[in-house]
Every structure is written in structure tokens, then in C-alpha cells.
Design an enzyme around this catalytic site. Structure first.
Site, mmCIF file in Angstrom:
data_model
loop_
_atom_site.group_PDB
_atom_site.id
_atom_site.type_symbol
_atom_site.label_atom_id
_atom_site.label_comp_id
_atom_site.label_asym_id
_atom_site.label_seq_id
_atom_site.Cartn_x
_atom_site.Cartn_y
_atom_site.Cartn_z
ATOM 1 N N GLU A 193 2.736 -28.022 42.091
ATOM 2 C CA GLU A 193 1.228 -27.856 41.859
ATOM 3 C C GLU A 193 0.525 -28.760 41.161
ATOM 4 O O GLU A 193 -0.459 -29.572 41.475
ATOM 5 C CB GLU A 193 1.153 -26.337 41.424
ATOM 6 C CG GLU A 193 -0.578 -26.245 41.584
ATOM 7 C CD GLU A 193 -0.920 -24.633 41.093
ATOM 8 O OE1 GLU A 193 -1.769 -24.174 41.687
ATOM 9 O OE2 GLU A 193 -0.062 -24.184 40.357
ATOM 10 N N ARG A 233 4.999 -24.664 40.360
ATOM 11 C CA ARG A 233 4.104 -24.805 39.337
ATOM 12 C C ARG A 233 3.890 -26.702 39.026
ATOM 13 O O ARG A 233 2.945 -26.822 38.927
ATOM 14 C CB ARG A 233 3.861 -24.103 37.913
ATOM 15 C CG ARG A 233 3.462 -22.791 38.275
ATOM 16 C CD ARG A 233 2.234 -22.620 38.927
ATOM 17 N NE ARG A 233 1.814 -21.276 39.214
ATOM 18 C CZ ARG A 233 1.745 -20.523 40.398
ATOM 19 N NH1 ARG A 233 1.608 -21.461 41.353
ATOM 20 N NH2 ARG A 233 1.255 -19.404 40.579
ATOM 21 N N SER A 289 8.896 -45.381 35.547
ATOM 22 C CA SER A 289 10.314 -45.486 35.803
ATOM 23 C C SER A 289 10.925 -44.035 35.541
ATOM 24 O O SER A 289 10.419 -43.506 34.439
ATOM 25 C CB SER A 289 11.179 -46.522 34.907
ATOM 26 O OG SER A 289 12.673 -46.286 35.381
#
Length: 146
Positions: free
Chosen positions: A90, A87, A113
Site C-alpha cells: 500500500e 501495508r 539499488s
């Protein structure tokens, strides 16, 4: 001992002693996210932190040098099968370009960063289902022209 040996020992002892990442982090004086990452081999500990970790978890003394060693931060390049990790892939897949556009509009041409960086994981109780709150806080690093 190597990083994998130490990580496996930490996971085993954590389970045996019914410890939480939160409890380990509190004892060594670090954040739970950083502590977990270090225990999984993705960050190096200072000598003081490594000593505290060995004492609290009950690791063998030879784990100290391994905990202090600089890690090679690499991971499998294939798409993960674990649903929670997938996920996050995703989210980056769907919102990565959007985040890049919004960050660059606000800050200019550069990156966030992952070295000068903190991350927190919080829980928000909600009647419609508890919510996961991820806070990624990284220093903005502008690209240089020369």
C-alpha cells in the site's frame, strides 16, 4: 536439502530454541534484517557465515551448501493477504510515484539499488502508540545514455 527445507528447519529450530533474529544475527556477525532474509532464502551466505549459522542454530551440515547457494529472488506476484506485507504494498502503491519524483528531482534520472543496499528496522516508543521506523539505504544508480 533445498532452500525450502533449510528455511523450514531454521524456523523450526528458532522456535524450539526460543531464539530471536537479533540473537542469531549477533552470533553470526551480520545485521538482523540481512540475517532474516538469508534464513528465509533470499540471500546467500559466505562460507564463514553459513558455518556459524549451522553451529548456532543446530542445522545439519548439508545445509551449508544450500545457505551458500545464490538464490533466485522471486515471489508470488499476487497482492499479499498478510496485513503487514500488504501495508508495504500500500505504501508503494500510494507513495511510489511520489518517491520516484522526489528521488529523481534530487538525484537525476535513475534508481535506488537493491544490491548496494542496507535496511534497518527500529522501534520508537511513543505515548500515542509505538512507531515502526524503516530505513532503506540504497546507492543511487543513474541511467546511462549511449
Amino acid at each position: 536439502m533445498n532452500k525450502l527445507d533449510v528455511t523450514e528447519a531454521i524456523i523450526l529450530l528458532k522456535k524450539e530454541k526460543d531464539l530471536t533474529w537479533e540473537a542469531i544475527a549477533e552470533y553470526i556477525g551480520m545485521s538482523p534484517v540481512w540475517t532474516t532474509s538469508a534464513c528465509l532464502g533470499m540471500n546467500s551466505c559466505s562460507e564463514d557465515v553459513a558455518s556459524k549459522l549451522i553451529e548456532f542454530i543446530g542445522l545439519p551440515s548439508e545445509a551449508k551448501a544450500v545457505l551458500m547457494a545464490y538464490p533466485t529472488k522471486e515471489w508470488d506476484k499476487s497482492i499479499p493477504q498478510d496485513p503487514l506485507i500488504y501495508r508495504l504494498y500500500e505504501v508503494v502503491g500510494v507513495y511510489g510515484e511520489t518517491l520516484k519524483e522526489v528521488i529523481q528531482e534530487k538525484f537525476g534520472d535513475g534508481i535506488m539499488s537493491a544490491i548496494d543496499f542496507t535496511m534497518d528496522v527500529d522501534k520508537e516508543e511513543n505515548p500515542k502508540g509505538d512507531r515502526v521506523i524503516l530505513t532503506l539505504n540504497g546507492k543511487f544508480l543513474p541511467y546511462k545514455s549511449w
